[in-house]
Design an enzyme around this catalytic site. Structure first.
Site, short mmCIF file in Angstrom:
data_model
loop_
_atom_site.label_atom_id
_atom_site.label_comp_id
_atom_site.label_asym_id
_atom_site.label_seq_id
_atom_site.Cartn_x
_atom_site.Cartn_y
_atom_site.Cartn_z
N CYS A 2 68.47 16.58 28.47
CA CYS A 2 68.94 16.93 29.81
C CYS A 2 68.10 18.06 30.41
O CYS A 2 67.49 18.82 29.68
CB CYS A 2 70.39 17.38 29.87
SG CYS A 2 71.56 16.24 29.19
N ARG A 29 61.93 15.55 28.73
CA ARG A 29 63.05 15.95 27.87
C ARG A 29 63.92 14.74 27.51
O ARG A 29 64.79 14.85 26.64
CB ARG A 29 63.91 17.01 28.58
CG ARG A 29 63.14 18.28 28.89
CD ARG A 29 63.89 19.15 29.88
NE ARG A 29 65.09 19.73 29.32
CZ ARG A 29 65.17 20.90 28.73
NH1 ARG A 29 64.10 21.65 28.62
NH2 ARG A 29 66.31 21.35 28.26
N TRP A 76 70.97 13.12 29.75
CA TRP A 76 70.77 12.35 28.51
C TRP A 76 72.17 12.25 27.92
O TRP A 76 72.73 13.24 27.47
CB TRP A 76 69.82 13.16 27.63
CG TRP A 76 69.55 12.63 26.26
CD1 TRP A 76 70.31 12.74 25.15
CD2 TRP A 76 68.37 11.94 25.85
NE1 TRP A 76 69.69 12.16 24.08
CE2 TRP A 76 68.49 11.67 24.48
CE3 TRP A 76 67.21 11.53 26.50
CZ2 TRP A 76 67.50 11.01 23.74
CZ3 TRP A 76 66.24 10.89 25.77
CH2 TRP A 76 66.39 10.63 24.41
N ASN A 102 72.71 21.50 31.35
CA ASN A 102 72.08 20.75 30.26
C ASN A 102 72.65 21.30 28.96
O ASN A 102 73.16 22.42 28.93
CB ASN A 102 70.55 20.85 30.31
CG ASN A 102 70.02 22.22 29.95
OD1 ASN A 102 69.48 22.91 30.79
ND2 ASN A 102 70.16 22.64 28.71
N GLY A 103 72.57 20.49 27.88
CA GLY A 103 73.11 20.94 26.60
C GLY A 103 74.48 20.34 26.37
O GLY A 103 74.84 19.31 26.95
N GLU A 470 58.73 9.55 2.60
CA GLU A 470 58.51 10.02 3.97
C GLU A 470 57.32 10.99 4.02
O GLU A 470 56.50 10.93 4.94
CB GLU A 470 59.80 10.70 4.49
CG GLU A 470 59.70 11.39 5.82
CD GLU A 470 59.22 10.49 6.97
OE1 GLU A 470 59.15 9.27 6.81
OE2 GLU A 470 58.88 11.05 8.03
N LYS A 474 53.91 10.48 6.21
CA LYS A 474 53.37 11.47 7.17
C LYS A 474 51.92 11.79 6.82
O LYS A 474 51.07 11.88 7.71
CB LYS A 474 54.16 12.79 7.12
CG LYS A 474 55.50 12.84 7.77
CD LYS A 474 55.52 12.79 9.25
CE LYS A 474 55.74 11.38 9.73
NZ LYS A 474 57.10 10.92 9.85
N GLU A 477 49.73 8.86 7.77
CA GLU A 477 49.72 8.60 9.22
C GLU A 477 48.77 9.52 9.97
O GLU A 477 48.09 9.07 10.89
CB GLU A 477 51.16 8.78 9.73
CG GLU A 477 51.40 8.31 11.13
CD GLU A 477 52.87 8.44 11.54
OE1 GLU A 477 53.66 9.12 10.85
OE2 GLU A 477 53.22 7.86 12.58
N HIS A 493 54.29 4.08 -15.26
CA HIS A 493 54.21 2.62 -15.42
C HIS A 493 52.97 2.03 -14.76
O HIS A 493 52.99 0.86 -14.39
CB HIS A 493 55.48 1.97 -14.85
CG HIS A 493 56.73 2.30 -15.62
ND1 HIS A 493 56.98 1.81 -16.89
CD2 HIS A 493 57.78 3.11 -15.32
CE1 HIS A 493 58.15 2.29 -17.33
NE2 HIS A 493 58.64 3.09 -16.39
N LYS A 590 53.95 5.07 19.53
CA LYS A 590 55.27 5.64 19.25
C LYS A 590 56.34 4.56 19.14
O LYS A 590 57.26 4.68 18.34
CB LYS A 590 55.61 6.64 20.37
CG LYS A 590 56.88 7.44 20.16
CD LYS A 590 56.71 8.52 19.12
CE LYS A 590 57.98 9.27 18.83
NZ LYS A 590 57.93 9.95 17.51
O1 M6R Z 1 61.51 4.06 16.71
P1 M6R Z 1 61.75 3.73 15.27
O2 M6R Z 1 62.41 4.80 14.52
O3 M6R Z 1 62.46 2.41 15.11
O4 M6R Z 1 60.29 3.52 14.67
C1 M6R Z 1 60.09 3.07 13.37
C2 M6R Z 1 58.71 3.41 12.86
O5 M6R Z 1 57.74 2.75 13.63
C3 M6R Z 1 58.44 4.91 12.91
O6 M6R Z 1 59.41 5.61 12.20
C4 M6R Z 1 57.06 5.26 12.34
O7 M6R Z 1 57.05 4.96 10.98
C5 M6R Z 1 56.77 6.73 12.61
N1 M6R Z 1 55.69 6.86 13.53
C6 M6R Z 1 56.41 7.50 11.38
O8 M6R Z 1 56.17 8.82 11.69
#
Ligand code: M6R
Length: 595
Positions: A2, A29, A76, A102-103, A470, A474, A477, A493, A590
């Site tokens: 927001c 935002r 939002w 907002n908030g 995860e 990262k 990526e 293994h 994204k």
């Molecule tokens: O928008 P989503 O959470 O559904 O996206 C899923 C993946 O594409 C997303 O989490 C991707 O793995 C990230 N860019 C990782 O940082």
């Protein structure tokens, strides 16, 4: 999440274009609805609706709105669905004043009930309207406007910023609690906004009010008063010299680092919203009664689902099947029925793989719920109930703050399933802040040490297994190195054969798993690996690993969540050291709306 903007000038002018431009600068935002109000000579003109700024502005001719004061707001949705009535700004019972926030006002529901009982006209579910009635309440009791605002401040709990004006007046008033708010002073006008970037194109002279202060804005001056005693506080304007780009990144060099540092704040907002969401208990009942429970997502969201599955088993004794969305269709969909429940997890709410799985599950009669960050996305509309992640816009392609809020939501639900006191989770934001503060300098050193390597492993066990996955994602990526995430006990293994002198292996150790992790450390250390452990302080780990990245003390579930923060920072710093842009890694986008 927001955004508000208020503008005061001397005479009636065409304010519409100023409000539309300000609203556009706040869109980063995140929002689902837009509204604008102008005030002039006793008259309030209010136009608002669900939709994008350009579309709502065109539909309601906002550019033609005139006035001496104006307020715009981007909403939002958290309290109340995205709808015209819930869109902001809001008027009081008689339409004498208008305001927007907002908030989140966390006692929104209780206050609305009080206002209805006091005879006020409450039109929406939205907490922005609650802020307006909170002032109206004291006007009705005979207080001066500024005193009514001071008293309203005391009644409104949560983190928010609020701007309000009366039709018969020439000023706007604003205050904030927890949230950000900036006041701008220009030639012949003043303005107030949720953030600095939306003000900078208009003026670089700003004042940053503090919690507990009320700002009165005239066209040619602003006055700051203490909420406590109403006394005036002297505040000299400062001149902002940074570039717009730097300001949008909040002083951080990249959005990713900004979003990593925002995690405690959005976790705080999330817990307010979850506590105020009356639908959570109904959802928890459905989860308890499910025959089989599936948590479904892709990439980072799948990792959050996998951590959530461990929480449900550990805390509530409820087994959950975490599934990568595309695999749900061939492996589980043929066997699911109306007795089963799925939670579909997605930052964007638009990932095609997730939506395909949802469609298939719904066709089989499964009850489908969602966790999504982007309100108004397809997932929020398709699932029976979709809990908002409350992170605001996540601009950087690597997901960070949305991951931690997904995990916090699962932890919250697991606590509810186990009838545990969710107030215990209130310490999470502070622990996150402590973690980042404690680890960042050391992470930078480790990043330098291992930066030459293009192969590494990240290992975890139990709740930290998916945290390791995860962390590895990262690292891959944004550093473009190969980093594999794995269950620590699986390493022997096969992958053990890859270890050579200096080969970096990162372990994420839960407080209850230290002896097992020590076995893993020694297995690779004797073969020359460089061992880095993310864990709570432990003399046994110090005696065995090359580096210990220390997390603050908490419990096994929270510790797993905190464990991801050093991994996010490590990937960020390695990416920057390699000369890459962590916000926009090559080949990725994204939102993935393709199969
Ligand atoms: O928008 P989503 O959470 O559904 O996206 C899923 C993946 O594409 C997303 O989490 C991707 O793995 C990230 N860019 C990782 O940082």
């Amino acid at each position: 999440m927001c955004g508000i903007f208020g503008y005061v000038t001397t005479n009636e002018v065409e304010l519409g274009p100023i409000l539309i431009e300000a609203a556009k600068r706040l869109t980063y935002r995140g929002y689902d609805s837009v509204g604008a109000a102008t005030l002039n000579n006793g008259r309030i003109d209010l136009r608002k609706d669900v939709g994008k700024v350009d579309i709502v502005a065109a539909k309601y001719n906002i550019s033609e709105m005139r006035g001496q004061r104006g307020i715009t707001q981007l909403r939002w949705a958290t309290f109340g669905e995205p709808s015209q009535i819930n869109a902001q700004p809001h008027i009081d019972s008689d339409g004498d004043m208008v305001g927007a926030h907002n908030g989140n006002v966390v006692n929104n529901v209780e206050l609305r009930e009080q206002f209805i009982a006091e005879g006020m006209t409450v039109r929406s579910q939205n907490d922005g309207e609650t802020c307006v009635h909170a002032v109206e309440r004291y006007i009705n009791r005979g207080y001066e406007f500024i005193d009514a605002i001071r008293l309203a401040y005391g009644d409104l709990e949560g983190d928010y910023a609020f701007v309000i004006g009366r039709a018969n007046d020439d000023k706007l008033y604003a205050f904030k609690k927890g949230s950000g708010m900036v006041v701008g002073l220009g030639a012949g006008f003043t303005c107030v906004s949720s953030d600095l970037p939306s003000i900078l194109p208009l003026t670089r002279e700003v004042i940053r009010p503090q919690d507990g202060e009320i700002v009165t804005l005239w066209a040619d001056k602003v006055e700051v008063r203490s909420v406590k005693d109403g006394k005036q506080i002297q505040r000299m304007p400062e001149t902002v010299t940074e570039s717009m780009d730097a300001v949008q990144k909040g002083g951080y060099p990249h959005f990713m680092l900004k979003e990593i540092h925002e995690q405690s704040q959005v976790a705080r907002e999330l817990s307010h919203v979850l506590n105020g969401n009356r639908e959570v208990d109904g959802l928890v009942e459905k989860l308890k009664n499910a025959r089989h429970l599936y948590f479904i997502g892709c990439g980072t969201s799948y990792h959050a689902a996998s951590v959530g599955a461990v929480y449900f088993a550990q805390l509530a004794g409820k087994p959950v099947i975490p599934v990568l969305a595309p695999q749900f269709i061939p492996q589980y969909a043929p066997a699911v029925s109306y007795e089963d429940v799925g939670i579909f997890v997605s930052q964007s709410g638009e990932t095609k793989d997730v939506l395909n799985a949802l469609e298939t599950a719904e066709a089989r009669g499964m009850a489908c719920f969602g966790l999504a960050n982007v309100v108004g996305s397809t997932l929020t509309k398709s699932a029976s109930l979709c809990l908002p992640l409350c992170c605001g816009y996540e601009i950087s392609v690597p997901a960070t703050k949305t991951f931690t809020n997904q995990v916090v939501t699962f932890l919250y639900l697991a606590y509810k399933m186990a009838n545990k006191d969710v107030r215990e989770l209130d310490r999470i934001p502070e622990l996150m802040e402590q973690t980042i503060e404690m680890v960042e300098p050391q992470i930078k050193e480790i990043a330098k040490d291992i930066n030459e390597w293009n192969d590494m492993y990240c290992l975890g066990y139990g709740a930290t297994y998916a945290i390791a996955l995860e962390g590895a994602l990262k690292l891959k990526e944004i550093t473009y190195a190969h980093c594999e995430g794995m269950l620590s006990t699986e390493f022997k293994h096969g992958p053990l054969s890859a270890v050579s002198r200096g080969f970096p292996i990162i372990f994420v150790a839960g407080p209850n798993d230290v002896p097992l992790i020590i076995s893993g450390i020694n297995e690779v250390k004797v073969r020359g690996a460089r061992t880095i452990v993310v864990a709570e302080e432990d003399a046994r780990l110090r005696a065995n690993a090359d580096d210990v990245i220390v997390l603050p003390k908490s419990d096994p579930q929270i510790s797993a969540l905190l464990g991801v923060l050093p991994l996010q920072l490590l990937s960020y710093h390695m990416s920057v050291m390699r000369g890459f842009d962590p916000d926009f890694p090559r080949n990725l986008s994204k939102t993935l709306t393709v199969d």
